[in-house]
Scaffold this motif. Structure first.
Motif, mmCIF file in Angstrom:
data_model
loop_
_atom_site.group_PDB
_atom_site.id
_atom_site.type_symbol
_atom_site.label_atom_id
_atom_site.label_comp_id
_atom_site.label_asym_id
_atom_site.label_seq_id
_atom_site.Cartn_x
_atom_site.Cartn_y
_atom_site.Cartn_z
ATOM 1 N N ALA A 252 73.394 -0.441 -2.842
ATOM 2 C CA ALA A 252 73.095 0.161 -4.021
ATOM 3 C C ALA A 252 71.899 -0.318 -4.805
ATOM 4 C CB ALA A 252 74.229 -0.350 -5.019
ATOM 5 N N GLU A 253 71.484 -1.326 -4.437
ATOM 6 C CA GLU A 253 70.166 -1.737 -4.816
ATOM 7 C C GLU A 253 69.073 -1.105 -4.487
ATOM 8 O OE1 GLU A 253 71.093 -4.787 -1.374
ATOM 9 O OE2 GLU A 253 72.115 -4.032 -3.125
ATOM 10 N N HIS A 254 68.898 -0.297 -3.187
ATOM 11 C CA HIS A 254 67.767 0.583 -2.846
ATOM 12 C C HIS A 254 67.876 1.765 -3.850
ATOM 13 C CE1 HIS A 254 68.272 -0.693 1.489
ATOM 14 N NE2 HIS A 254 68.039 -1.458 0.533
ATOM 15 N N LEU A 255 69.027 2.389 -4.286
ATOM 16 C CA LEU A 255 69.029 3.434 -5.322
ATOM 17 C C LEU A 255 68.642 2.983 -6.678
ATOM 18 C CD1 LEU A 255 69.793 6.411 -5.371
ATOM 19 C CD2 LEU A 255 71.925 5.805 -6.272
ATOM 20 N N GLU A 256 69.015 1.643 -7.218
ATOM 21 C CA GLU A 256 68.346 1.196 -8.326
ATOM 22 C C GLU A 256 67.180 0.824 -8.249
ATOM 23 O OE1 GLU A 256 70.803 -2.265 -8.771
ATOM 24 O OE2 GLU A 256 72.574 -1.361 -8.611
ATOM 25 N N TRP A 257 66.579 0.331 -7.338
ATOM 26 C CA TRP A 257 65.132 0.294 -7.143
ATOM 27 C C TRP A 257 64.350 1.352 -7.380
ATOM 28 C CZ3 TRP A 257 61.175 2.289 -4.234
ATOM 29 C CH2 TRP A 257 59.901 1.433 -4.410
ATOM 30 N N LEU A 258 64.792 2.494 -6.713
ATOM 31 C CA LEU A 258 64.234 3.786 -6.584
ATOM 32 C C LEU A 258 64.141 4.382 -8.258
ATOM 33 C CD1 LEU A 258 62.763 6.153 -4.995
ATOM 34 C CD2 LEU A 258 64.971 7.201 -4.965
ATOM 35 N N ARG A 259 65.444 4.145 -8.857
ATOM 36 C CA ARG A 259 65.779 4.806 -10.333
ATOM 37 C C ARG A 259 64.517 3.964 -11.063
ATOM 38 N NH1 ARG A 259 65.304 8.511 -12.302
ATOM 39 N NH2 ARG A 259 65.270 8.511 -14.492
ATOM 40 N N LYS A 260 64.710 2.831 -11.084
ATOM 41 C CA LYS A 260 63.836 1.811 -12.151
ATOM 42 C C LYS A 260 62.296 2.334 -11.885
ATOM 43 C CE LYS A 260 62.187 -2.755 -12.564
ATOM 44 N NZ LYS A 260 62.161 -4.071 -11.927
ATOM 45 N N ASN A 261 61.880 2.539 -10.515
ATOM 46 C CA ASN A 261 60.544 2.957 -10.156
ATOM 47 C C ASN A 261 60.169 4.376 -10.625
ATOM 48 O OD1 ASN A 261 59.096 0.421 -9.676
ATOM 49 N ND2 ASN A 261 60.940 0.105 -8.489
ATOM 50 N N THR A 262 61.031 5.321 -10.748
ATOM 51 C CA THR A 262 60.621 6.516 -10.939
ATOM 52 C C THR A 262 60.917 7.043 -12.518
ATOM 53 O OG1 THR A 262 63.046 7.332 -10.055
ATOM 54 C CG2 THR A 262 60.965 7.384 -8.439
ATOM 55 N N ARG A 263 61.323 6.056 -13.192
ATOM 56 C CA ARG A 263 61.546 6.668 -14.577
ATOM 57 C C ARG A 263 60.403 7.075 -15.446
ATOM 58 N NH1 ARG A 263 63.146 1.434 -17.564
ATOM 59 N NH2 ARG A 263 61.658 0.529 -15.475
ATOM 60 N N PRO A 264 60.320 7.746 -16.315
ATOM 61 C CA PRO A 264 58.977 8.081 -17.132
ATOM 62 C C PRO A 264 58.314 6.929 -17.325
ATOM 63 C CG PRO A 264 61.027 9.003 -18.024
ATOM 64 C CD PRO A 264 61.621 8.405 -17.008
ATOM 65 N N LEU A 265 56.889 7.254 -17.472
ATOM 66 C CA LEU A 265 56.035 6.060 -17.558
ATOM 67 C C LEU A 265 56.479 5.185 -18.787
ATOM 68 C CD1 LEU A 265 53.449 4.410 -16.987
ATOM 69 C CD2 LEU A 265 52.239 6.092 -18.278
ATOM 70 N N LYS A 266 56.702 5.944 -20.186
ATOM 71 C CA LYS A 266 56.953 5.173 -21.263
ATOM 72 C C LYS A 266 58.270 4.206 -21.010
ATOM 73 C CE LYS A 266 55.891 6.816 -25.616
ATOM 74 N NZ LYS A 266 56.017 8.088 -26.383
ATOM 75 N N GLU A 267 59.072 4.541 -20.305
ATOM 76 C CA GLU A 267 60.160 3.718 -20.037
ATOM 77 C C GLU A 267 59.947 2.409 -19.166
ATOM 78 O OE1 GLU A 267 63.843 5.288 -18.713
ATOM 79 O OE2 GLU A 267 63.507 7.275 -20.182
ATOM 80 N N GLN A 268 58.964 2.788 -18.096
ATOM 81 C CA GLN A 268 58.591 1.716 -17.276
ATOM 82 C C GLN A 268 57.705 0.886 -17.948
ATOM 83 O OE1 GLN A 268 57.428 2.394 -13.231
ATOM 84 N NE2 GLN A 268 58.218 4.616 -13.547
ATOM 85 N N LEU A 269 56.987 1.063 -19.071
ATOM 86 C CA LEU A 269 56.118 0.110 -19.741
ATOM 87 C C LEU A 269 56.850 -0.566 -20.968
ATOM 88 C CD1 LEU A 269 52.782 2.252 -19.337
ATOM 89 C CD2 LEU A 269 53.543 0.336 -18.031
#
Length: 179
Positions: A161-178
């Protein structure tokens, strides 16, 4: 951020058939040039049939001697970068396919080409200064990350599950990531 802007500028380029890579290299360098910066390597190279990493005949670089036109179905890299000697380096490298672009006109009957991303890996946002990005550049990054999520996440079925969580975290819109 300037390296990302160069990557986006090249990725979104549209150019007529017969164009050699040296004619579009400046698109990737322009954002660094405005700051008095540059890089010493080529912006892109062929990747190919004989399993060589740097395989021509095409390239995207400031070396004006290579006048081989970029043509449909060629595979190239898009890899602007910046290096501080003895300190650090930043490079964003994706492989792209040269594809026919959908343009409203065909001046002189010519086809026009652009790029289609083949590499689908999130681009790190840790070093991005969002104040330097245009709305179009933010939209490009968000669209690219949405494509990465759509194409890669199904391949993670059955993985930890942590693989999918990592991908989701790193593909969110820029505003959400920052945030």
């Amino acid at each position: 951020t300037r390296v990302l802007q160069g990557h986006i500028s090249l990725d979104t380029a549209v150019f007529p058939e017969g164009t050699p890579g040296c004619a579009i290299d400046a698109l990737a360098r322009q954002h660094l040039w405005k700051e008095g910066l540059n890089y010493r390597h080529g912006t892109g190279h062929g990747v190919g049939a004989a399993l060589n990493v740097h395989e021509g005949p095409q390239s995207i670089s400031a070396r004006f001697g290579n006048t081989t036109p970029l043509a449909a179905r060629m595979i190239c890299s898009n890899e602007p970068g910046y290096y501080e000697d003895g300190n650090f380096g930043v490079r964003i490298e994706n492989l792209v396919e040269i594809v026919e672009a959908d343009t409203p006109n065909r001046f002189g009957g010519a086809s026009f080409f652009g790029f289609k991303a083949l590499t689908l890996v999130p681009i790190s946002t840790k070093l991005i200064n969002p104040d330097l990005l245009s709305p179009e550049e933010v939209a490009w990054l968000d669209k690219y990350h949405a494509t990465v999520w759509e194409q890669v996440s199904p391949r993670l079925a059955g993985k930890p599950a942590e693989h999918l969580e990592w991908l989701r975290k790193n593909t969110r819109p820029l505003k959400e990531q920052l945030a």
